[in-house]
Design an enzyme around this catalytic site. Structure first.
Site, PDB file in Angstrom:
ATOM      1  N   THR A  11       0.709  -1.191   0.044  1.00  0.00           N
ATOM      2  CA  THR A  11       0.057   0.071  -0.121  1.00  0.00           C
ATOM      3  C   THR A  11       0.802   1.250   0.175  1.00  0.00           C
ATOM      4  OG1 THR A  11      -0.047   0.103   2.503  1.00  0.00           O
ATOM      5  CG2 THR A  11      -1.624  -1.148   1.161  1.00  0.00           C
ATOM      6  N   GLY A  12       0.546   2.038  -0.622  1.00  0.00           N
ATOM      7  CA  GLY A  12       1.271   3.530  -0.687  1.00  0.00           C
ATOM      8  C   GLY A  12       2.691   3.139  -1.392  1.00  0.00           C
ATOM      9  N   GLY A  13       2.767   2.429  -2.349  1.00  0.00           N
ATOM     10  CA  GLY A  13       3.868   1.750  -3.115  1.00  0.00           C
ATOM     11  C   GLY A  13       4.193   2.780  -4.360  1.00  0.00           C
ATOM     12  N   THR A  14       3.925   3.933  -4.514  1.00  0.00           N
ATOM     13  CA  THR A  14       4.126   4.812  -5.555  1.00  0.00           C
ATOM     14  C   THR A  14       5.400   5.757  -5.617  1.00  0.00           C
ATOM     15  OG1 THR A  14       2.553   6.456  -5.182  1.00  0.00           O
ATOM     16  CG2 THR A  14       2.038   4.549  -6.534  1.00  0.00           C
ATOM     17  N   ILE A  37       9.618   5.090   0.411  1.00  0.00           N
ATOM     18  CA  ILE A  37       9.914   3.870   1.006  1.00  0.00           C
ATOM     19  C   ILE A  37       9.010   2.648   0.188  1.00  0.00           C
ATOM     20  CG2 ILE A  37       9.794   2.582   3.147  1.00  0.00           C
ATOM     21  CD1 ILE A  37      10.595   4.690   4.517  1.00  0.00           C
ATOM     22  N   GLY A  38       7.768   3.040   0.117  1.00  0.00           N
ATOM     23  CA  GLY A  38       6.986   2.036  -0.736  1.00  0.00           C
ATOM     24  C   GLY A  38       7.693   1.630  -2.085  1.00  0.00           C
ATOM     25  N   TYR A  85       1.192  10.941  14.995  1.00  0.00           N
ATOM     26  CA  TYR A  85       2.109  10.047  14.279  1.00  0.00           C
ATOM     27  C   TYR A  85       2.899   9.312  15.019  1.00  0.00           C
ATOM     28  CZ  TYR A  85       5.388   8.278  10.497  1.00  0.00           C
ATOM     29  OH  TYR A  85       6.172   7.566   9.688  1.00  0.00           O
TER      30      TYR A  85
END
Length: 253
Positions: free
Chosen positions: A13-16, A19-20, A151
């Site tokens: 997820t959030g891989g664009t 770190i992803g 966070y």
């Protein structure tokens, strides 16, 4: 290439970006197929071009239980298996005390905590018996900077959540671990520091972190990706329920 993930299928997820994206590249380099998620189709298309063959993009809101449940089921149906889920998507609505809004709080909890928990819940019955779930945490779980209280609290909550979840997952063969990077030079780090401390302080904070680190620098996203490969591979088959800090030793001092 050691092909340590040959034949495996992973969802990031959030891989664009950041770190992803780095994790996705390392997974593909080790033989896996990866499905990266994001909210914007343009970002997905660019990421798939950059990652290369054996990568796929899927629009999904990590805070939506229904969307993530449908996505994971579709991945299993399309690819015949699901071996790893990396919960990396993050909202970074930071603000110092006195300026935190209810909207910011709800968004942070919705993506960073609720989204992670229900992604895990949806993934559990779909994963192979040697599957791996990796939560992307942060050294903010133990040392959150000023302005990043929500966070830090959420990332700290991962530890308690995973300690319980691995008991729920007993006898499934699925391992659940937390990979907690220290400061890594990514666009999201810069955005977070600007929101938390102001644009005029971001560079100074990055330099300060590098100077305090026993490694003498901040991290590279590829270094996080390589550790994620380890946690998803058979090499970590007896590693379960840990929070693995990848921070150049900063947490230890």
């Amino acid at each position: 290439m050691s092909n340590s993930l040959e034949g495996k299928v992973a969802v990031i997820t959030g891989g664009t970006t950041g770190i992803g994206l780095a994790i996705a590249k390392e997974f593909v380099a080790e033989g896996a197929k990866v499905v990266v998620t994001a909210l914007q189709q343009e970002a997905l298309d660019e990421a798939v071009r950059e990652i290369g063959p054996r990568s796929f993009g899927a629009k999904a809101d990590a805070s939506s239980i229904a969307e993530m449940d449908a996505l994971l089921k579709r991945v299993k149906a399309d690819h015949g298996r699901l071996d790893a889920v990396i919960a990396n998507a993050v909202a970074d609505e930071h603000a110092p005390l006195g300026k935190i809004t209810e909207e910011q709080f709800d968004k942070m909890v919705g993506v960073n905590l609720k989204g992670v928990l229900f992604t895990i819940q949806s993934a559990m019955p779909l994963l192979e018996s040697d599957g791996s779930i990796i939560l992307i945490g942060s050294t903010a779980s133990v040392a959150p900077p000023a302005g990043m209280s929500i966070y830090g609290a959420i990332k700290a909550a991962f530890h308690g959540m995973v300690r319980s979840l691995i008991q729920d997952a007993k006898d499934t063969g699925v391992r659940i671990n937390i990979l907690s990077p220290g400061a890594v030079d990514t666009p999201s780090l810069r955005r977070a520091l600007i929101k938390a401390a102001g644009a005029d302080m971001a560079d100074a904070i990055v330099q300060s972190i590098a100077q305090r680190s026993p490694a003498g620098r901040i991290g590279d996203a590829r270094e996080i990706g390589k550790v994620a490969v380890f946690l998803a591979s058979d090499a970590s088959s007896y590693v379960n329920g840990v929070e693995l800090f990848v921070d150049g030793g900063l947490r230890q001092v």
